[in-house]
Design an enzyme around this catalytic site. Sequence first.
Site, mmCIF file in Angstrom:
data_model
loop_
_atom_site.group_PDB
_atom_site.id
_atom_site.type_symbol
_atom_site.label_atom_id
_atom_site.label_comp_id
_atom_site.label_asym_id
_atom_site.label_seq_id
_atom_site.Cartn_x
_atom_site.Cartn_y
_atom_site.Cartn_z
ATOM 1 N N ARG A 35 0.867 -0.981 -0.064
ATOM 2 C CA ARG A 35 0.062 0.049 -0.113
ATOM 3 C C ARG A 35 0.795 1.365 0.042
ATOM 4 N NH1 ARG A 35 -3.263 -2.391 -2.038
ATOM 5 N NH2 ARG A 35 -5.432 -3.003 -1.258
ATOM 6 N N ASP A 54 4.737 -0.343 -6.509
ATOM 7 C CA ASP A 54 3.611 -0.755 -7.357
ATOM 8 C C ASP A 54 2.279 -0.111 -6.993
ATOM 9 O OD1 ASP A 54 2.242 -2.608 -9.475
ATOM 10 O OD2 ASP A 54 1.370 -3.477 -7.685
ATOM 11 N N GLU A 70 -2.747 7.137 -5.451
ATOM 12 C CA GLU A 70 -2.807 6.555 -6.997
ATOM 13 C C GLU A 70 -4.371 6.645 -7.566
ATOM 14 O OE1 GLU A 70 -1.423 2.525 -6.332
ATOM 15 O OE2 GLU A 70 -3.360 1.849 -5.476
ATOM 16 N N HIS A 129 -0.352 -0.640 -9.793
ATOM 17 C CA HIS A 129 -0.861 -1.550 -9.176
ATOM 18 C C HIS A 129 -1.063 -2.825 -10.173
ATOM 19 C CE1 HIS A 129 -3.323 -1.468 -5.083
ATOM 20 N NE2 HIS A 129 -3.257 -2.621 -5.403
HETATM 21 P P1 NAD Z 1 -2.405 -11.196 4.733
HETATM 22 O O1 NAD Z 1 -3.598 -10.441 5.803
HETATM 23 O O2 NAD Z 1 -2.297 -12.560 4.530
HETATM 24 O O3 NAD Z 1 -0.946 -10.911 5.516
HETATM 25 C C1 NAD Z 1 -0.557 -9.450 6.145
HETATM 26 C C2 NAD Z 1 0.477 -9.907 7.043
HETATM 27 O O4 NAD Z 1 1.072 -8.389 7.618
HETATM 28 C C3 NAD Z 1 -0.143 -10.293 8.230
HETATM 29 O O5 NAD Z 1 0.792 -11.432 8.824
HETATM 30 C C4 NAD Z 1 -0.011 -9.264 9.372
HETATM 31 O O6 NAD Z 1 0.088 -9.943 10.631
HETATM 32 C C5 NAD Z 1 1.127 -8.477 8.959
HETATM 33 N N1 NAD Z 1 1.137 -7.085 9.435
HETATM 34 C C6 NAD Z 1 -0.190 -6.183 9.796
HETATM 35 N N2 NAD Z 1 0.434 -5.170 10.205
HETATM 36 C C7 NAD Z 1 1.744 -5.014 10.416
HETATM 37 C C8 NAD Z 1 2.578 -4.241 10.834
HETATM 38 N N3 NAD Z 1 2.488 -2.906 11.449
HETATM 39 N N4 NAD Z 1 4.032 -4.577 10.736
HETATM 40 C C9 NAD Z 1 4.254 -5.749 10.345
HETATM 41 N N5 NAD Z 1 3.394 -6.832 9.696
HETATM 42 C C10 NAD Z 1 2.337 -6.474 9.929
HETATM 43 O O7 NAD Z 1 -2.417 -10.068 3.562
HETATM 44 P P2 NAD Z 1 -1.736 -10.356 2.074
HETATM 45 O O8 NAD Z 1 -3.018 -11.270 1.380
HETATM 46 O O9 NAD Z 1 -0.435 -11.252 2.289
HETATM 47 O O10 NAD Z 1 -1.737 -8.822 1.376
HETATM 48 C C11 NAD Z 1 -0.619 -8.124 2.038
HETATM 49 C C12 NAD Z 1 -0.877 -6.616 1.446
HETATM 50 O O11 NAD Z 1 -0.733 -6.615 0.155
HETATM 51 C C13 NAD Z 1 -2.546 -6.292 1.348
HETATM 52 O O12 NAD Z 1 -2.813 -5.770 2.572
HETATM 53 C C14 NAD Z 1 -2.472 -5.250 0.317
HETATM 54 O O13 NAD Z 1 -2.132 -3.997 0.936
HETATM 55 C C15 NAD Z 1 -1.375 -5.641 -0.617
HETATM 56 N N6 NAD Z 1 -1.791 -6.202 -1.825
HETATM 57 C C16 NAD Z 1 -1.184 -5.585 -3.076
HETATM 58 C C17 NAD Z 1 -1.727 -6.077 -4.453
HETATM 59 C C18 NAD Z 1 -1.238 -5.678 -5.523
HETATM 60 O O14 NAD Z 1 -1.655 -5.747 -6.671
HETATM 61 N N7 NAD Z 1 -0.009 -4.808 -5.677
HETATM 62 C C19 NAD Z 1 -2.818 -7.094 -4.411
HETATM 63 C C20 NAD Z 1 -3.204 -7.510 -3.309
HETATM 64 C C21 NAD Z 1 -2.740 -7.176 -2.207
#
Ligand code: NAD
Length: 330
Positions: A235, A259, A264, A296
């Site tokens: 994000r 990304d 955005e 993204h």
């Molecule tokens: P997930 O919920 O499976 O994993 C997120 C992890 O982050 C968890 O293990 C959580 O404990 C940890 N976390 C939360 N707050 C934290 C902090 N302050 N410090 C350290 N760790 C922390 O989520 P995911 O499916 O792995 O997705 C991760 C992120 O990827 C999403 O939140 C989203 O922002 C992003 N995403 C990006 C795209 C893209 O196209 N660029 C697509 C999907 C998701």
Amino acid sequence: MKLKLYNVRGEEVVLAKVWAKKHDIEISLNEGPLTVDSVKEAQGFDGLVNAQLGPLDDAIYPMLKEMGIKQIAQRSAGVDMYNLDLAKENGIIITNVPSYSPESIAEFTVTIALNLIRHVELIRSQVKKHDFSWSLPLRGRVLGDMKVAVIGTGRIGLAAAKIFKGFGCQVMAYDIYQNPKAKEILDYKNSVEEAIMDADLVTLHMPATEDNHHLFDMDMFKKFKKDAILLNMARGSLLKTKDLLVALDEGLLAGAGIDTYEFESYYVPKNFENQEIKDKDFLALINHPKVIYTPHTAYYTDEAVKNLVESALNATLDIIETGTTATRVN
Ligand code: NAD
């Protein structure tokens, strides 16, 4: 049963129609967003599927209640664009698609890392000028010799860690909740600072929260190993873009793969060809020689698009038939 889909992109049409035929359900596809005006077209429908980008107008929830619509299925993982409490007050269940292809984002992360490490953009630009010489700026590094810090070891972070490990990288990590399965392939550290201090590559995979807003700012960049590379496929608000640009210019960081940009939503996913980009930071980011910016697109694969459409439609059907579903978020 009749379902209405908003913000439908061309490539989603066939997927939605195949699903509708399979389930013998009537669907209506709107290219435009769900607004106070367009919501009126949902009258007479049993369920809604949406791909909301910015905040949804609060006036829409009571309008849906009036129409007897009880859910909105969002075709993404993030649901920060909905007022979940207001939705609940109006009897509207919001659902998301929490996991549609973590491998897509993880593989893209590694793709961009390799592109930065091996200076692929620079090599290509020189070749286009018919400059086939070898010079120091083109000289790369071996990914497998690098130390990688994964911040956030959920679905995507763990998938990325596995690929980096497969290349031979030493993988460190920080997460507020340690994942026992991840411990087989990475070493957890007690803080972000500890995880990044020796890392050649730092990759962010945590959600945006109030606590981590601009966590990666100049103070943090000063704690990075000199010449490290930062990847943000999570994000935009996790990092302060202005500080990132300074850190790159001052040589604190060797490169960045970005990304997700914090502002955005005005630009992505739209075509601004031949139009002025008024956001100066965004302009500086996309043109920075040490940055690979992608709009993204980390998630954007055949598998992910199919999973998003089908999972949202399945959630809608589930709620209409049973009153709830596993992916409800309120
Ligand atoms: P997930 O919920 O499976 O994993 C997120 C992890 O982050 C968890 O293990 C959580 O404990 C940890 N976390 C939360 N707050 C934290 C902090 N302050 N410090 C350290 N760790 C922390 O989520 P995911 O499916 O792995 O997705 C991760 C992120 O990827 C999403 O939140 C989203 O922002 C992003 N995403 C990006 C795209 C893209 O196209 N660029 C697509 C999907 C998701």
